[in-house]
Design a protein around this motif. Structure first.
Motif, PDB file in Angstrom:
ATOM      1  N   GLN A  62      -8.770  40.001  36.773  1.00 20.26           N
ATOM      2  CA  GLN A  62     -10.142  39.228  37.287  1.00 20.26           C
ATOM      3  C   GLN A  62     -10.752  38.222  36.424  1.00 20.26           C
ATOM      4  O   GLN A  62     -11.214  37.093  36.915  1.00 20.26           O
ATOM      5  N   GLY A 240     -16.562  37.408  49.629  1.00 17.09           N
ATOM      6  CA  GLY A 240     -14.737  36.695  49.421  1.00 17.09           C
ATOM      7  C   GLY A 240     -14.191  38.875  49.179  1.00 17.09           C
ATOM      8  O   GLY A 240     -12.949  38.799  48.377  1.00 17.09           O
ATOM      9  N   LEU A 244     -10.736  38.995  47.183  1.00 20.08           N
ATOM     10  CA  LEU A 244     -10.411  39.164  46.233  1.00 20.08           C
ATOM     11  C   LEU A 244      -9.618  40.911  46.529  1.00 20.08           C
ATOM     12  O   LEU A 244      -9.328  41.437  44.837  1.00 20.08           O
ATOM     13  N   ASP A 253      -9.362  30.378  39.645  1.00 18.65           N
ATOM     14  CA  ASP A 253     -10.287  28.827  38.647  1.00 18.65           C
ATOM     15  C   ASP A 253     -10.841  29.104  37.516  1.00 18.65           C
ATOM     16  O   ASP A 253     -10.568  29.942  36.892  1.00 18.65           O
ATOM     17  N   ILE A 254     -10.392  28.000  36.233  1.00 24.25           N
ATOM     18  CA  ILE A 254     -11.073  27.807  35.204  1.00 24.25           C
ATOM     19  C   ILE A 254     -12.038  28.147  34.976  1.00 24.25           C
ATOM     20  O   ILE A 254     -12.563  26.908  35.383  1.00 24.25           O
ATOM     21  N   VAL A 268     -10.501  33.210  36.450  1.00 26.94           N
ATOM     22  CA  VAL A 268     -11.225  33.997  37.415  1.00 26.94           C
ATOM     23  C   VAL A 268     -10.801  34.089  38.421  1.00 26.94           C
ATOM     24  O   VAL A 268      -9.949  32.703  38.413  1.00 26.94           O
ATOM     25  N   ASP A 270     -10.809  33.460  42.432  1.00 32.80           N
ATOM     26  CA  ASP A 270     -11.357  32.626  43.273  1.00 32.80           C
ATOM     27  C   ASP A 270     -10.827  33.067  44.916  1.00 32.80           C
ATOM     28  O   ASP A 270      -9.921  33.992  45.104  1.00 32.80           O
ATOM     29  N   TYR A 274     -15.458  30.687  50.251  1.00 30.42           N
ATOM     30  CA  TYR A 274     -16.423  30.270  49.247  1.00 30.42           C
ATOM     31  C   TYR A 274     -16.686  29.388  49.644  1.00 30.42           C
ATOM     32  O   TYR A 274     -15.234  27.978  49.410  1.00 30.42           O
ATOM     33  N   GLU A 276     -17.413  26.531  48.080  1.00 30.52           N
ATOM     34  CA  GLU A 276     -17.037  25.929  47.026  1.00 30.52           C
ATOM     35  C   GLU A 276     -15.600  25.555  46.354  1.00 30.52           C
ATOM     36  O   GLU A 276     -15.414  24.716  46.018  1.00 30.52           O
TER      37      GLU A 276
END
Lengths: 345, 348, 148
Positions: A62, A240, A244, A253-254, A268, A270, A274, A276
């Motif tokens: 993660q 999530g 997840l 996501d970086i 991480v 994502d 979400y 975003e």
């Protein structure tokens, strides 16, 4: 493939005899199970039902540091964490989670763009599977092309018998893992193998819920704009959990974290749940509501994955059903597609 | 039991049929038979599915915010009719909080309140169910009710009794507001509230700081940052959350104003330190606003006892400032008010 | 992400102090112009009012490696903006209790009232904070470590 047997009291010895690896075993935590690095062989709870978090995070953590950097007067000082990846064993993984690793391979190792971090970890990981003898209520792996005793993606496969474990060494990696512990293993008899088949049948009879996926992908595309998706996602709170904790979800996501002098680049997980996740720089969001976001989840698992990889993106572990705080049930949703009236010309 | 169901269904049906509410928020039976599932009824027929029994754990107040966050389509006229909502005692405080903080006006919500003797902890009930070897398939006809100290599950004409203390939610054992504080219509008889005490905090209070830190370190390190605790919270309604920002790339030319507007209080990486940061931020934002519905604790997929945090906060706020949120609709907010004579404890 | 590797004996703590510009910062200024000696471990961040200080700033300071945090504003009733520090008072008292609840030593985080005329008072506060933090040693709990 060679088959051995090990008695139950020697299992801990076997675990301790594995050297040079980080051994991930199911451990008890509160009233849930988690895969964690084994500190003491006694921690391993091989009789576990299902881990709260799938062990995919051994191979696809993660929180994965891609590199550490320092800014020096004469340039950058970069330390690639690819060089520090050790060797891992996932001990006692269930078939659903092991199959999910296969699915992740199609995403991360496929085609032109191989993910080096994933590839290295995958290569360094030995998968020791454990056959499932008592499925949970929401398990439905049989409906999505697997079963509690499937050996797909395993290097070593264990089956719990009454007096011990049946050990099937499937790949060379598995052989290498057990090379030190051969003295603990005994030969197996035909009785054990037939017992295994018996257990398999008994377990398969225990499944309560199932799902019929035939032709669903076309049907789902038909009703893409239907209010059905609004209705099924009414209860969604937009957390999530379903993604997840999903063993096949792989979005990431970086993040760059650091100061002016030094820092790190981290990958991480994502989640498509979400807002975003799809937010554009213009602040337009193509998936503005929970309807669109939940629909994306179902479509990715049951339509797009099948189209792209001829493999469903769902392995039937039932985690998203068990853990969803608001009872959104993927079996119901996919089965319910058949009863939607609109969109069928 | 089913009388309560009928009452709720009738109220919701009438409201929807007469067009008095734009939609109605309530619970229907979940697929596994034990739990209930939050849903939105838009037609009177959908309202016929509603249930009100001890499996209705969900706090429907958190779904009110959807209405505020929805972006209208071009040319769409906003529907100004009120939202119908079903609330238990604890949920009604959450609705009241939203009215106190002017997220909604009182007229915008039509509240159907129900007095509540407690709701079941579904995983616990399931476990007890399996332990007794009861048939799983029978849950299609399962009906739950509470009678005195027992939770009665009836199915297929049979009855099974569980001790209330074993299968009920932890939060219901210390519930001080089983009766709705605001409502337009009420279902059920008044229920006796539990005594004002914090027995659930005693264990933690007895620990030394080092033990507490060790405890929380272990808990926070398992957090996967799914943000369920934030999303389910009826007091969390920001459009953009201070802990979840996409990482803006700061360059040498980023101005301080830009940095300030996009300050990153918590990284997305779920390491122990960042999780600690996230949970402390969340806890602080709830100070004096939390209505103690306990939903954050219920939804956590890795079982972090978040209620230990919110309950302690509730205790502090009540002891220090004698403040409790969400008891009426008068505008009131602990941290946006002050008193000259507030205690001074802790200042050098 | 810091260079704080000293051992406990000659440990020099890093204290982040959030000061309101009208009283506490002026007080610190006065301490300077009156040549009152106090240790240099305090890094001051000036804000317009103590009520500007979001408790998340404190958490952020700890995460970035501060060994102690001090928040200081005008005495109650003396706020330049009339009521700002009343809000601060409520916030920080509760916030401190929350930190204690999760096991952070209360001496890591200090709050004080220092007026513009209290140069000596400021020096005393700083000495007290530094003594407390020195006793606790380097703060390692909330500091964001480089993963792995």
């Amino acid at each position: 493939m060679t088959t051995y047997k090990i008695s139950k009291d020697k299992m801990n010895e076997l675990l301790t005899s594995i050297k040079g690896y980080d051994v991930y075993v199911p451990t008890e935590m509160g009233d849930k199970f988690q895969f964690r690095v084994m500190k003491d062989a006694g921690d391993a709870k091989l009789g576990y039902s299902q881990s709260a978090k799938p062990p995919k995070d051994v191979i696809f953590p993660q929180n994965e540091v891609l590199m550490n950097y320092k800014i020096q007067p004469n340039g950058f000082d970069v330390e690639n964490s690819l060089d520090h990846i050790g060797k891992f064993v996932i001990f006692g993984i269930r078939n659903c989670d092991a199959r999910a690793l296969k699915y992740l391979d199609t995403q991360m190792l496929n085609g032109k763009y191989v993910d080096p971090y994933y590839a290295k970890r995958r290569e360094n990981t030995t998968v020791v599977g454990l056959a499932c003898n008592s499925p949970l209520y929401n398990c439905f792996c049989r409906s999505v092309g697997a079963g509690p005793h499937h050996k797909e993606g395993h290097d070593v496969h264990l089956t719990e018998l009454d007096d011990g474990y049946l050990v099937e060494v499937i790949t060379d990696k598995g052989k290498e893992l057990l090379a030190n512990s051969m003295s603990l293993l005994a030969g197996s008899s035909d009785a054990d193998t037939s017992k295994q088949a018996e257990l398999k049948q008994a377990c398969e009879a225990k499944f309560v819920r199932k799902i019929d996926v035939k032709g669903n992908d076309k049907r789902m595309l038909d009703i893409f704009e239907s209010d059905y998706w609004r209705d099924v996602s009414d209860g969604c709170i937009g957390c999530g959990i379903c993604t997840l904790l999903c063993p096949t979800c792989f979005c990431f996501d970086i993040q760059d974290i650091g100061s002016r002098k030094e820092g790190q680049r981290v990958r991480v997980w994502d989640s498509c749940q979400y807002p975003e996740y799809t937010m554009h720089a213009s602040s337009h969001n193509p998936r503005p509501g929970k309807k669109e976001r939940q629909r994306q989840r179902f479509f990715h698992k049951y339509v797009y994955s099948y189209k792209n990889n001829q493999m469903l993106g769902c392995v039937g572990c039932g985690r998203c059903i068990n853990q969803c705080p608001t009872q959104i049930d993927i079996i119901d949703v996919i089965e319910g597609v058949k009863n939607v009236k609109e969109g069928s010309e | 039991m089913s009388a309560k169901n009928d009452q709720l269904r009738k109220i919701a049906r009438t409201l929807l049929a007469e067009g008095k509410v734009k939609y109605f928020l309530g619970n229907v039976r979940g697929a596994d038979g034990f739990s209930s599932k939050p849903t939105t009824a838009r037609t009177p027929e959908e309202a016929n599915e509603f249930v009100w029994d001890p499996s209705c754990v969900n706090n429907m107040a958190s779904y009110l915010h959807e209405d505020k966050k929805r972006v209208l389509k071009r040319g769409e006229e906003p529907d100004t009719r009120p939202i119908g909502i079903f609330v238990k005692g604890c949920d009604s405080r959450s609705v009241a909080l939203n009215i106190q903080e002017h997220i909604f006006e009182r007229e915008q919500i039509y509240i159907v309140g129900a007095t509540c003797e407690g709701v079941v902890d579904v995983p616990k009930l399931k476990k007890a169910w399996m332990k007794r070897g009861l048939p799983v398939a029978a849950t299609n006809t399962l009906q739950l009710s509470i009678n005195g100290d027992e939770v009665i599950a009836s199915f297929d004409g049979k009855q099974e009794k569980f001790a209330k203390d074993d299968v009920i939610m932890q939060r219901c054992k210390v519930c001080r507001y089983p009766n709705p504080v605001i409502y337009d219509e009420l279902i059920g008889e008044q229920v006796e509230p539990k005594p004002d005490a914090y027995p659930d905090l005693e264990e933690m209070e007895a620990m030394s700081p080092a033990e507490r830190w060790a405890f929380w370190t272990e808990q926070f390190s398992t957090c996967v940052r799914c943000l369920a605790c934030r999303n389910v919270c009826p007091a969390c309604y920001c459009r953009e959350c201070s802990v979840q920002r996409s990482n803006p790339a700061f360059g040498p030319r980023t101005t301080p104003t830009e940095k300030m507007a996009k300050a990153q209080f918590s990284n997305k990486t779920p390491t122990m330190e960042d999780n600690f940061n996230f949970h402390m931020s969340r806890m602080y934002h709830m100070t004096g606003r939390c209505t103690n519905c306990g939903e954050c604790n219920r939804v956590c997929p890795v079982g972090i006892p978040l209620r230990l945090l919110t309950r302690k906060m509730d205790k502090d706020v009540r002891e220090t400032y004698d403040h409790e949120s969400g008891l009426d609709t008068e505008p009131k907010n602990l941290l946006a008010e002050y008193d000259d004579d507030d205690p001074e404890g802790g200042f050098l | 992400m810091t260079d704080n590797n000293e051992n406990n004996e000659n440990f020099e703590p890093k204290i982040i102090a959030f000061l309101c510009t009208w009283c506490s910062y002026a007080g610190a200024d006065l301490a300077g112009s009156a040549r009152i000696q106090y240790p240099t471990n305090v890094k001051i961040i000036k804000v317009m009012c103590s009520s500007r200080i979001n408790p998340l700033f404190v958490l952020r300071a700890f995460r970035k490696g501060a060994d102690g945090v001090l928040v200081s504003g005008c005495h109650p009733g003396d706020c330049h903006y009339l009521t700002g520090n009343y809000f601060t008072r409520r916030r920080l008292i509760l916030f401190k209790k929350q930190l204690e609840w999760v096991g952070i030593d209360p001496n890591r985080f200090h709050m004080s009232w220092v007026s513009a005329s209290e140069g000596q008072g400021w020096a005393d506060v700083v000495n007290k904070v530094i003594d407390d933090v020195k006793e606790l040693g380097p703060q390692d709990e909330m500091r964001r470590k480089v993963v792995e």
